[in-house]
Enzyme design. Structure first.
Site, PDB file in Angstrom:
ATOM      1  N   CYS A   1     -23.453  -1.462  15.307  1.00 31.79           N
ATOM      2  CA  CYS A   1     -23.892  -0.662  13.693  1.00 31.79           C
ATOM      3  C   CYS A   1     -23.654   1.066  14.236  1.00 31.79           C
ATOM      4  CB  CYS A   1     -25.204  -0.813  13.749  1.00 31.79           C
ATOM      5  SG  CYS A   1     -26.106  -0.175  15.196  1.00 31.79           S
TER       6      CYS A   1
ATOM      7  N   HIS B   1     -25.580  13.995   9.714  1.00 29.11           N
ATOM      8  CA  HIS B   1     -26.556  13.241   8.606  1.00 29.11           C
ATOM      9  C   HIS B   1     -25.510  13.034   7.068  1.00 29.11           C
ATOM     10  CE1 HIS B   1     -28.978  14.160   4.792  1.00 29.11           C
ATOM     11  NE2 HIS B   1     -29.998  12.866   5.999  1.00 29.11           N
TER      12      HIS B   1
END
Ligand code: PEP
Ligand code: MG
Length: 779
Positions: free
Chosen positions: A731, A421
């Site tokens: 991606c 993250h």
């Protein structure tokens, strides 16, 4: 007069004919070769609604709370119905049709384009919001004009005006009716060098209608010409497709270019001369360099549009190339265009390698060098002490840290790998970061001034960088030249937090290859179940619609691939309501992605309803992507739920991520189940193929997305998808690596989605590989 001919109009008539009409009028009046046409003026629209006495009802109908989706849908329906059901007064009908008969020989195919304008703010931009119709004939003309007027009241347009504070009744609409040019060849021309302003013209050209060049569907030929002596550098591209008018239907269709014309040069020397003469006339007329769209039919050159070039660097060529390492002129000679963004502000330029003791090191996960006081964040309360310019030092960032991450000048974490993250979000925010140091929170002191080098992954003692200038994250990624490298492989961008949308769009990417929905939810700081319990289902759906809409608007009409929820339980556990999450031994192998959505169709239905509403609002650029699928069965089940939610899988573009070896091996079945695309999630595909936890810094050196086993899975999937006409994309983080881009283009991938800061490099790498393939094929 209900209409004005283009040669009666000049640039000053914005309020009467809108931006498009004024620009075409100005060119025509200056004697430039513009296809003939007229404008149904804004005043005509105004008289139409006033004389029919529908104006008051119209504006009352759209005076609503636009955040109420149902009210917005009703308002748009009512307003459009009022316009579409009001008949044309006879006089107006006659005048428009008579004008049409004067265009061409009365049988012309015309383009009917909206040209909106706002009173007092005539140059306000409503670009792309209203309708355009191509290849219109007499029969449909009046209906199309009325449909342009009605398109002032789509949900999207009403919403936009309200958000921007425009009074609905002060916005008018003119309609341009212009003969279509059946171009044999077309393209764009920069009358001067687009970044230095030098006397160099750049022409790009392809076969057929211009949309193919402007939309990037084809790599055009590139001609760079010295305006003094007209010496020229030509790069011929392989032009596989062209757009042309279908004789039977009049519609524009994409066709393959016949083999013998693919590598044939498009414009002759004489045509180059004609284009250059025209370019010089237009530039003289406006007194500044122009970006021109042109077309050639039967040897005649037409101008379709001209705009000033806004990217010329007034401070000269040196400023466009601050490092001296990029040759701006050469960059344009090969059509590749962009030059290095200026290194500026506190994120640039420090040489941290030679001085200052290294205090800790880790993985450099977001580039840039900054100095500032360290702020140790152990618990959420500590976030309040993070001020502008501080460097956050924490075990691992969490979604509710995003506001503080935006304030911070840098981020350092103990845990995490390149796909954690902290790494993803800091890259998107353009904040330098180092992850996986293992000990920064204990080795650094609160308030201690340190220098963070996000490239090398080192934290040094003391201040090595002057915080003299502001960093401009948006400007850093904006290409310095509008001549973006034209690539057959699309280059898109990844977005995880809607706040990064503007920065992502500034890269000039061809769309969004991955928008992670879970970041929108995580930033609510409540699990979906908790949020719904407190605020209701509709509020939850609205949150999703708004988050996605922000990005879809920024990119419209470029596609935005939105992924349905994929949050591991350990991330949800940190949120309010997280105590109800299952406690899993290994969340990465657990209750996440499509398996969770299929297990709780009642919760998944909210996401699908958000998509349905977005489609209803006109966001036809939104695509749906499914995470962590394993096989065709997952796809069939999801398709059924989509249908139940009112989404037609045949009309919308949707697809699956390839993130597990099982998915890679099952892609044929998924293609048969109807997916439009398959996108490699290499962050997960790597961890599941190599058994390397992507968030575990102790095995980070084994996390190798270029491992032969992974490349083999990827290569096989691309081959199978090509056989089944399914697009392929990447991606995962690896799409930002030049080596991976090289491999993928050679394998024939349809698009690559990169991180914001990598888009430019990937565009160039893709172009280089494509050109090499082309050269190899003719040698
Ligand atoms: C991936 O796994 O590569 C991916 C893009 O998804 P995420 O990083 O969100 O798991
Ligand atoms: Mg993934």
């Amino acid at each position: 007069m209900a209409v004005l001919w283009l040669d009666e109009i000049s640039a000053g008539d914005l309020e009467t004919v809108g931006g498009k009409g004024a620009s075409l009028g100005e060119l025509t009046s200056a004697g430039l070769p513009v296809p003939p046409g007229f404008v149904v003026t804004a005043g005509t629209y105004r008289s139409f609604i006033e004389e029919a006495e529908i104006d008051e009802e119209l504006f009352a109908a759209v005076d609503i709370d636009v955040d109420d989706s149902a009210a917005l849908a009703d308002a748009a329906d009512r307003a459009q119905e009022l316009i579409l059901e009001t008949p044309f007064p006879d006089e107006l009908r006659t005048e428009i049709l008579e004008s049409y008969h004067e265009v061409g020989d009365g049988e012309a195919f015309v383009a009917v384009r909206s040209s909106a304008t706002a009173e007092d703010l005539p140059d306000a931009s409503f670009a792309g919001q209203q309708e355009t119709f191509l290849n219109v004939t007499e029969e449909a003309l009046l209906d199309r004009v009325r449909e342009c007027w009605a398109s002032l009241f789509t949900q999207r347009a009403i919403y936009y005006r309200q958000e921007q504070g425009f009074d609905h009744s002060a916005v008018n609409i003119a309609v341009v009716v212009q003969q279509m040019v059946d171009a044999e060849k077309s393209g764009v021309m920069f009358t001067s060098h687009p970044s230095t302003g030098d006397a160099t013209m750049i022409i790009e050209a392809a076969w057929g209608l211009g949309e193919a060049v402007v939309s990037g569907a084809v790599s055009p030929d590139n001609y760079v010409i010295d305006r003094e002596d007209r010496s020229m550098d030509v790069t011929i591209a392989e032009k596989k497709v062209m757009h042309e008018k279908d004789e039977a239907t009049g519609q524009t269709v994409e066709r393959e270019v016949p083999e013998d014309r693919r590598t044939q040069r498009v414009v002759s020397d004489d045509e180059i001369d004609a284009l250059m003469d025209l370019g010089e006339r237009v530039e003289d007329h406006y007194g500044e360099p122009q970006d021109v769209e042109w077309a050639i039919v039967d040897g005649d050159v037409y101008m379709l549009q001209s705009r000033p070039i806004t990217t010329i660097d007034e401070s000269g060529a040196d400023a466009a190339d601050p490092t001296g390492s990029v040759d701006a002129a050469k960059g344009l000679t090969d059509g590749s265009g962009s030059v290095q963004a200026a290194e500026s502000g506190s994120t640039g330029g420090a040489d941290s390698s030679g001085s200052g003791e290294i205090l800790v090191d880790g993985l450099g996960s977001s580039p840039g060098t900054v100095s500032g006081p360290a702020r140790i964040v152990i618990k959420l309360d500590d976030l309040d002490k993070v001020s502008e310019g501080d460097i956050i030092v924490t075990e691992m960032t969490m979604p509710d840290m995003v506001p503080a991450m935006k304030r911070a000048s840098g981020i350092i974490t103990d845990e995490g790998g390149m796909t954690s993250h902290a790494a993803i979000v800091s890259r998107e925010l353009g904040v330098p970061a180092i992850v996986g140091t293992t000990n920064a929170t204990t080795a650094l002191d609160d308030g201690q001034v340190v220098t963070l080098d996000g490239e090398k992954g080192a934290v040094l003692e003391g201040s090595e960088v002057e915080p003299d200038e502001e960093t401009e994250p948006v400007e850093e990624v904006r290409p310095q030249s509008p001549v973006k490298p034209m690539t057959a492989t699309e280059v898109k961008v990844n977005v995880s937090i809607p706040e990064a949308a503007e920065r992502a769009a500034a890269t000039g990417a061809d769309g969004v290859g991955l928008l992670r929905m879970e970041h929108m939810i995580l930033s609510l700081n409540q699990t979906p179940a908790k949020f719904i319990a407190e605020n209701g289902e509709d509020a939850y759906i609205t949150e999703l619609v708004e988050g996605i809409r922000g990005v879809a608007d920024e990119f419209y009409p470029r596609p935005v691939r939105v992924r349905t929820l994929d949050a591991p339980t350990d991330e949800f556990r940190q949120l309010e309501g997280g105590e109800d999450e299952p406690d899993e031994h290994n969340p990465m192998l657990g209750y996440r992605g499509i398996r969770r959505s299929l297990d709780r169709p009642d919760v998944f239905a909210h996401e699908l309803e958000a998509f349905r509403r977005l489609y209803e609002l006109g966001y036809d650029n939104v695509e749906i992507m499914l995470p962590l699928v394993n096989d065709a069965e997952d796809i069939y089940q999801t398709k059924k739920l989509m249908k139940e939610a009112g989404i037609d899988p045949e009309r919308r573009r949707w697809g699956a991520m390839i993130e597990t070896p099982a998915a890679a091996l099952s892609v044929e079945g998924m293609a048969e189940a109807g997916i439009d695309f398959a996108s490699f999630g290499t962050n997960d595909l790597t961890q599941y193929t190599l058994a390397v936890d992507r968030n575990n810094e102790h095995v980070a050196d084994r996390f190798d997305e270029l491992h032969p086993a992974i490349l083999r899975l990827i290569g096989d999937v691309i081959e199978t998808c090509r056989e089944h006409d399914v697009d392929t994309s990447i991606c995962g983080q690896a799409g930002s690596k030049p080596e991976m881009a090289r491999f993928l283009v050679n394998e024939g991938i349809s698009s690559i989605s990169a991180n914001i800061d990598a888009v430019r490099d990937v565009q160039h790498e893709v172009k280089r590989v494509e050109q090499k393939l082309l050269v190899d094929s003719v040698r």
